[in-house]
Design a protein around this motif. Structure first.
Motif, PDB file in Angstrom:
ATOM      1  N   GLY A   1       9.602  11.280  20.998  1.00  0.00           N
ATOM      2  CA  GLY A   1       9.697   9.819  21.019  1.00  0.00           C
ATOM      3  C   GLY A   1       9.488   9.211  19.649  1.00  0.00           C
ATOM      4  N   ALA A   2       8.495   9.716  18.911  1.00  0.00           N
ATOM      5  CA  ALA A   2       8.230   9.206  17.566  1.00  0.00           C
ATOM      6  C   ALA A   2       9.390   9.528  16.624  1.00  0.00           C
ATOM      7  N   SER A   3      10.009  10.693  16.799  1.00  0.00           N
ATOM      8  CA  SER A   3      11.176  11.051  15.988  1.00  0.00           C
ATOM      9  C   SER A   3      12.321  10.079  16.237  1.00  0.00           C
ATOM     10  N   LEU A   4      12.556   9.776  17.507  1.00  0.00           N
ATOM     11  CA  LEU A   4      13.619   8.837  17.865  1.00  0.00           C
ATOM     12  C   LEU A   4      13.328   7.445  17.305  1.00  0.00           C
ATOM     13  N   LEU A   5      12.092   6.970  17.514  1.00  0.00           N
ATOM     14  CA  LEU A   5      11.723   5.653  17.003  1.00  0.00           C
ATOM     15  C   LEU A   5      11.772   5.601  15.479  1.00  0.00           C
ATOM     16  N   GLY A   6      11.321   6.681  14.825  1.00  0.00           N
ATOM     17  CA  GLY A   6      11.360   6.730  13.369  1.00  0.00           C
ATOM     18  C   GLY A   6      12.782   6.669  12.850  1.00  0.00           C
ATOM     19  N   SER A   7      13.684   7.406  13.491  1.00  0.00           N
ATOM     20  CA  SER A   7      15.089   7.386  13.081  1.00  0.00           C
ATOM     21  C   SER A   7      15.688   5.987  13.227  1.00  0.00           C
ATOM     22  N   VAL A   8      15.406   5.339  14.349  1.00  0.00           N
ATOM     23  CA  VAL A   8      15.918   3.984  14.577  1.00  0.00           C
ATOM     24  C   VAL A   8      15.320   3.014  13.559  1.00  0.00           C
ATOM     25  N   ALA A   9      14.015   3.096  13.333  1.00  0.00           N
ATOM     26  CA  ALA A   9      13.370   2.202  12.361  1.00  0.00           C
ATOM     27  C   ALA A   9      13.948   2.411  10.966  1.00  0.00           C
TER      28      ALA A   9
END
Length: 172
Positions: free
Chosen positions: A95-103
């Motif tokens: 989840g953090a990887s996905l959010l980091g990529s989007v951010a």
């Protein structure tokens, strides 16, 4: 000096950072994962936020700086912040990887839009549409390298719990 866990983390980070210097698809690097991993693994805020900044600085000295470097460095700090909240749970790391990529995508492309495109909805749409291929590589790199870093640490902790107990205290 440093315990085995600290040396392992340092080694994994160095290997991952070196991957930025090897040929790779655009944005398919380990830096986002390194920042997540540092945020999740290093108890000291200074070390957690400093390692990805140092990694970016050192690699940029080799490959060159660009006008958006401060924006990219700032976007890396979002990964650390997410990593500090994710811990080492595989679901939370994904989840953090996905959010980091989007951010990272949103932050860096807003800067790109502001400096290179018409300041309108049409310009914003054109900027983000042009960046979609880069997002795919960012997302893939974040997920792959996060899996490698967090997976290697989990394996080391499982194989030798007394040496790699999660008691890392690079506190500052």
């Amino acid at each position: 000096m440093f315990d085995k866990r600290t040396l392992l983390i340092g080694s994994l980070v160095l290997v991952a950072v070196a991957s930025r210097l090897l040929p790779h698809p655009p944005n398919f690097t380990a830096l986002g994962a390194v920042a997540l991993f540092g945020g999740a693994s290093l108890t000291g805020r200074r070390w957690a936020y400093g390692l990805p900044l140092l990694a970016m600085l050192l690699s940029d000295l080799v490959i060159g700086f660009h006008g958006w470097a401060p924006v990219v460095y700032g976007a890396m700090m979002v990964y650390v912040w997410l990593g500090r909240r994710a811990g080492s749970s595989s679901t939370r790391v994904i989840g953090a990887s996905l959010l980091g990529s989007v951010a990272f995508f949103v932050i860096t492309n807003l800067a790109c839009w502001w400096s290179m495109y018409d300041h309108s909805a049409v310009g914003l749409t054109a900027c983000f549409a042009a960046a979609i291929p880069f997002f795919g590589f960012t997302l893939a790199g974040d997920l792959v390298f996060s899996g490698v870093l967090f997976g290697a640490m989990a394996m080391a902790e499982k194989l030798s719990p007394s040496r790699f107990a999660p008691s890392l205290s690079l506190g500052c």
